[in-house]
Write an enzyme that holds these catalytic residues in place. Structure first.
Site, mmCIF file in Angstrom:
data_model
loop_
_atom_site.group_PDB
_atom_site.id
_atom_site.type_symbol
_atom_site.label_atom_id
_atom_site.label_comp_id
_atom_site.label_asym_id
_atom_site.label_seq_id
_atom_site.Cartn_x
_atom_site.Cartn_y
_atom_site.Cartn_z
ATOM 1 N N GLU A 90 0.821 -1.214 0.000
ATOM 2 C CA GLU A 90 0.000 0.000 0.000
ATOM 3 C C GLU A 90 0.853 1.261 0.000
ATOM 4 O O GLU A 90 1.933 1.287 0.571
ATOM 5 C CB GLU A 90 -0.864 0.044 1.269
ATOM 6 C CG GLU A 90 -1.833 -1.095 1.386
ATOM 7 C CD GLU A 90 -2.505 -1.134 2.754
ATOM 8 O OE1 GLU A 90 -2.407 -0.134 3.498
ATOM 9 O OE2 GLU A 90 -3.116 -2.164 3.064
ATOM 10 N N CYS A 103 2.923 8.502 1.742
ATOM 11 C CA CYS A 103 3.380 7.533 2.726
ATOM 12 C C CYS A 103 3.856 6.285 1.974
ATOM 13 O O CYS A 103 3.078 5.641 1.270
ATOM 14 C CB CYS A 103 2.185 7.215 3.618
ATOM 15 S SG CYS A 103 2.583 6.247 5.033
ATOM 16 N N CYS A 110 5.746 -6.910 7.968
ATOM 17 C CA CYS A 110 6.713 -6.244 8.853
ATOM 18 C C CYS A 110 7.188 -7.238 9.904
ATOM 19 O O CYS A 110 6.394 -8.020 10.422
ATOM 20 C CB CYS A 110 6.045 -5.047 9.536
ATOM 21 S SG CYS A 110 7.171 -4.129 10.629
ATOM 22 N N CYS A 114 4.299 -5.247 16.123
ATOM 23 C CA CYS A 114 3.567 -4.325 17.012
ATOM 24 C C CYS A 114 2.106 -4.782 17.115
ATOM 25 O O CYS A 114 1.466 -5.069 16.103
ATOM 26 C CB CYS A 114 3.646 -2.897 16.477
ATOM 27 S SG CYS A 114 5.334 -2.265 16.411
ATOM 28 N N CYS A 117 -1.014 -2.920 15.208
ATOM 29 C CA CYS A 117 -0.821 -2.566 13.800
ATOM 30 C C CYS A 117 -1.244 -3.700 12.873
ATOM 31 O O CYS A 117 -0.808 -4.847 13.047
ATOM 32 C CB CYS A 117 0.666 -2.235 13.595
ATOM 33 S SG CYS A 117 1.121 -1.966 11.887
ATOM 34 N N CYS A 335 -1.949 1.782 7.981
ATOM 35 C CA CYS A 335 -1.106 0.855 7.214
ATOM 36 C C CYS A 335 -1.579 -0.581 7.320
ATOM 37 O O CYS A 335 -1.816 -1.072 8.410
ATOM 38 C CB CYS A 335 0.323 0.924 7.728
ATOM 39 S SG CYS A 335 0.996 2.535 7.452
#
Length: 354
Positions: A90, A103, A110, A114, A117, A335
């Site tokens: 994205e 962005c 990832c 976290c 997220c 995100c």
């Protein structure tokens, strides 16, 4: 065939010479690729036809493909892009008066995990290449032009999917491509790299000088950071702040501290006072963000009055604070949310077909 957009400027010069042409041709080629944003070698009208044919034989010129576009009522645009291997990623365009901030993503998924997220919950698939990261800007600029949105992309924030410092070699390549004066010419002042902060890697901000640091802190204590950011919290919070104090930034530059306010977790006045103590000796500005909950995540948005009280306490203590309005809430612009949603739809369709 290798994608020509993967090359930095010195590499392009070398490739042009290896093809039997003079180095100045690289400058013309670079301008077509990055400033004019053409998708086909045949459109490069001031380059000799035999050279264009040779380029087409030896190189591909592949942009990410836009598979889905969403536009929010506040003007935020989210593009879901498919890379050449089919991976989805994205990028988001955030309007600000007569310009846009883009962005950028730097990884598929990832590795940081976290807990608040959507991207963190996906896990890590792979690093993006420098060319894949940089060409998100080409797609965005073309989108703005073709939709009559005359404003330009003026600022870049590496705040999309992924942790930039765990893919630093490719992120650095993308920064070298995006900042080159013959191309898109983004200066350090207009590029912010948002990072959870990886031990031993923060030195890139003062040694390389390619972007400004924004530190995803999101917690005033080690204990809360461990709950929210288990991957990043392996580096104790006090040591992290000490390292930030030692960064050699230019005279008027400050470290940006990103702090997402999550209801009942880190948004009370007690938390604000703990944050004041933690940051009291750091030259910084604080960017507060009210949490934008994603599907399947057990955290909630803070109450507006708690956000304002938190902000006011920090201001009273002498901090520069910006309250970043959560943009694109009606299109799941945080995100990883669109990718998650799109993949869920694709899987459902796939299952129904069997």
């Amino acid at each position: 065939m290798r994608n020509i957009l993967e090359l930095t400027y010195p590499e392009l010069e070398e490739a042009v010479r290896a093809m039997g042409h003079q180095a100045f041709r690289a400058r013309q080629l670079w301008q077509w690729l990055w400033r004019k944003g053409v998708r086909d070698f045949s459109d490069m009208t001031n380059i000799a036809r035999d050279f264009r044919d040779q380029l087409a034989r030896e190189w591909s010129l592949g942009w990410p493909e836009t598979v889905e576009t969403q536009q929010s009522t506040d003007g935020t645009v989210k593009l879901l892009l498919r890379l050449t291997d089919g991976a989805l990623v994205e990028t988001v365009l955030i309007p600000d008066k007569d310009r846009y901030t883009q962005c950028l993503s730097c990884q598929i998924g990832c590795p940081m995990g976290c807990t608040f997220c959507s991207t963190g919950l996906m896990g890590f698939v792979r690093n993006m290449t420098g060319g894949e990261i940089a060409s998100q800007v080409l797609v965005a600029r073309e989108h703005l032009r073709t939709h009559g949105l005359a404003a330009e992309v003026k600022n870049l924030v590496y705040m999309g999917m992924g942790e930039p410092l765990t893919n630093w070699e490719e992120v650095r390549r993308s920064l070298q491509i995006l900042s080159h004066p013959e191309g898109l010419e983004f200066s350090r002042r207009r590029i912010t790299l948002s990072t959870c902060a990886i031990k031993g890697k923060l030195g890139v901000f003062d040694t390389e000088g390619l972007a400004l640091p924004a530190i995803s802190l999101h917690a005033p204590t080690q204990e809360i950071r461990e709950q929210l950011m288990p991957g990043a919290a392996r580096w104790p919070i006090d040591d992290l702040i000490k390292t930030l104090q030692e960064l050699e930034l230019k005279p008027r530059e400050r470290v940006t501290i990103e702090y997402i306010l999550i209801k009942g977790v880190n948004d009370s006045l007690q938390h604000a006072r703990q944050l004041v103590r933690l940051l009291s000796h750091l030259k910084c500005k604080i960017n507060l963000i009210a949490y934008n909950p994603g599907p399947g995540i057990g955290y909630a948005a803070p109450a507006p009055e708690d956000v304002l009280a938190f902000e006011e306490l920090l201001r009273k203590k002498g901090f520069t604070v910006t309250l970043r309005k959560s943009k694109g809430q009606d299109i799941a612009a945080a995100c990883g949310q669109l990718k998650t949603e799109a993949e869920r739809r694709m899987n459902t369709t796939h299952e129904q077909g069997h």
